[in-house]
Motif scaffolding. Structure first.
Motif, mmCIF file in Angstrom:
data_model
loop_
_atom_site.group_PDB
_atom_site.id
_atom_site.type_symbol
_atom_site.label_atom_id
_atom_site.label_comp_id
_atom_site.label_asym_id
_atom_site.label_seq_id
_atom_site.Cartn_x
_atom_site.Cartn_y
_atom_site.Cartn_z
ATOM 1 N N SER A 179 7.672 -0.856 2.757
ATOM 2 C CA SER A 179 7.385 -2.544 2.432
ATOM 3 C C SER A 179 5.234 -1.473 3.438
ATOM 4 C CB SER A 179 8.018 -2.882 3.436
ATOM 5 O OG SER A 179 8.159 -2.111 5.132
ATOM 6 N N LYS A 180 5.171 -0.667 2.989
ATOM 7 C CA LYS A 180 3.958 -0.501 3.080
ATOM 8 C C LYS A 180 2.817 -1.328 2.381
ATOM 9 C CE LYS A 180 3.040 2.604 0.210
ATOM 10 N NZ LYS A 180 3.657 4.189 -0.522
ATOM 11 N N ASN A 181 2.423 -1.832 3.225
ATOM 12 C CA ASN A 181 0.973 -2.754 2.672
ATOM 13 C C ASN A 181 1.517 -4.649 2.321
ATOM 14 O OD1 ASN A 181 -0.369 0.289 0.853
ATOM 15 N ND2 ASN A 181 -1.675 -1.608 1.873
ATOM 16 N N MET A 195 11.756 7.394 -5.775
ATOM 17 C CA MET A 195 11.265 6.036 -5.747
ATOM 18 C C MET A 195 11.379 4.815 -6.894
ATOM 19 S SD MET A 195 7.745 8.336 -4.751
ATOM 20 C CE MET A 195 6.485 6.799 -4.962
ATOM 21 N N SER A 196 10.065 3.967 -6.878
ATOM 22 C CA SER A 196 11.104 3.016 -7.846
ATOM 23 C C SER A 196 11.168 3.663 -8.836
ATOM 24 C CB SER A 196 9.249 1.839 -8.007
ATOM 25 O OG SER A 196 9.758 1.299 -7.003
ATOM 26 N N HIS A 197 10.337 3.694 -9.561
ATOM 27 C CA HIS A 197 10.493 4.849 -11.459
ATOM 28 C C HIS A 197 11.230 5.603 -11.309
ATOM 29 C CE1 HIS A 197 7.654 7.630 -9.805
ATOM 30 N NE2 HIS A 197 7.662 7.931 -11.012
ATOM 31 N N GLY A 233 9.890 0.905 -2.984
ATOM 32 C CA GLY A 233 8.497 -0.333 -3.236
ATOM 33 C C GLY A 233 8.191 -0.902 -3.998
ATOM 34 N N THR A 234 7.909 -1.090 -5.089
ATOM 35 C CA THR A 234 7.633 -1.615 -5.918
ATOM 36 C C THR A 234 8.692 -2.758 -6.439
ATOM 37 O OG1 THR A 234 5.636 -0.300 -6.175
ATOM 38 C CG2 THR A 234 6.085 -1.593 -7.888
ATOM 39 N N ALA A 235 9.377 -1.708 -6.905
ATOM 40 C CA ALA A 235 10.268 -2.866 -7.301
ATOM 41 C C ALA A 235 11.937 -3.930 -6.358
ATOM 42 C CB ALA A 235 11.799 -1.528 -8.107
HETATM 43 C C1 LIG Z 1 4.810 4.267 -1.092
HETATM 44 C C2 LIG Z 1 5.602 5.175 -1.148
HETATM 45 C C3 LIG Z 1 7.119 5.072 -1.789
HETATM 46 C C4 LIG Z 1 7.407 3.674 -2.720
HETATM 47 O O1 LIG Z 1 6.993 3.900 -3.861
HETATM 48 P P1 LIG Z 1 7.101 2.971 -5.486
HETATM 49 O O2 LIG Z 1 6.787 3.714 -5.999
HETATM 50 O O3 LIG Z 1 6.588 1.754 -4.441
HETATM 51 O O4 LIG Z 1 8.443 2.710 -4.780
HETATM 52 C C5 LIG Z 1 7.873 6.270 -1.361
HETATM 53 N N1 LIG Z 1 7.658 7.024 -0.903
HETATM 54 C C6 LIG Z 1 6.389 7.803 -0.462
HETATM 55 C C7 LIG Z 1 6.288 8.868 0.761
HETATM 56 C C8 LIG Z 1 5.257 6.608 -0.746
HETATM 57 O O5 LIG Z 1 4.389 6.636 0.232
#
Ligand SMILES: *Cc1c(COP(=O)(O)O)cnc(C)c1O
Length: 233
Positions: A41-43, A203-205, A221-223
């Protein structure tokens, strides 16, 4: 901070991610409850976290300690929330982190671990941590080198305030997620060698590939929350 995302929209996106996690878990022949979703949830505004919590999400990942402090203050009534610290950490932030974090994913050096252990002990806690490993050897990323892991784990074992539960890695950002499969497999092998249970990767992708390779925690995050607008993020 970017705009607030509609609560029903967030619930729907979480549902999609859970379905994709379930699909990857099934393809890999793993137990359905063997993967935990950390919503990054950053930003993003505290209201987005509140909406995701209302939809059942409990684990949230934050990168910046100042932002984490603001959000814990704004969301103190969400008693079941678990905060995951996933950003690069300076030692002078250890006190707040040791007090707040359910799990720190980014311990990559003994000095940082020692300070976290000291602060956790002072707070009457045993802090669970993951060791971040820079599997791909990227100069721009944190994490210990794979060759340093055994020595670092030995040092951590002597620190009573923390407990190493597993490993974490950030895979290279490439267009084809299949290309990072070997990175995830390498982290899994390192964890197995050291008998560590948790694997924070994906992560998302690329989270489905990470799950196929053994991830127990995926950081998405993004997803879930949509694109971040802050520069460089
Ligand atoms: C921002 C971040 C994520 C999430 O990335 P998304 O591509 O938005 O899913 C996961 N892990 C770390 C360490 C991050 O900094």
């Amino acid at each position: 901070m970017t705009r607030v995302t509609d609560a029903s929209e967030l619930g729907a996106r979480l549902g999609v991610i859970h379905a994709r996690i379930a699909g990857a878990v099934e393809r890999a022949g793993r137990a359905p409850d063997s993967v935990r979703l950390v919503a990054v949830s950053k930003n993003k505004p505290a209201a987005d976290i509140r909406a995701a919590y209302a939809a059942g999400q409990r684990d949230f990942g934050e990168n910046y300690v100042q932002e984490l402090l603001e959000k814990t203050a704004a969301l103190a009534d969400l008693v079941e929330i678990r905060w995951h610290v996933i950003g690069r950490l300076q030692r002078n932030k250890a006190r707040d982190v040791a007090r707040i974090a359910a799990l720190v994913h980014t311990v990559d050096r003994a000095e940082l671990a020692r300070e976290l252990a000291r602060r956790a002990t002072a707070a009457g806690r045993r802090l669970e941590i993951l060791v971040e490993v820079n599997v791909a050897g990227e100069a721009t990323k944190g994490g210990c080198a794979p060759g340093e892991l055994a020595g670092l784990l030995d040092e951590l074992a002597g620190m009573p305030g923390i407990e190493a539960r597993g490993l974490m890695t950030i895979a290279p950002d490439v267009d084809d997620p299949e290309a990072v499969r070997p990175v995830f497999a390498a982290l899994r092998e390192l964890a197995a060698k050291h008998r560590l249970r948790e694997l924070s990767m994906g992560m998302s992708h690329d989270f489905e590939i990470a799950i196929e390779e053994g991830a127990t925690l995926v950081r998405v995050g993004t997803a879930i929350f949509g694109a971040r607008s802050a520069p460089g993020q």
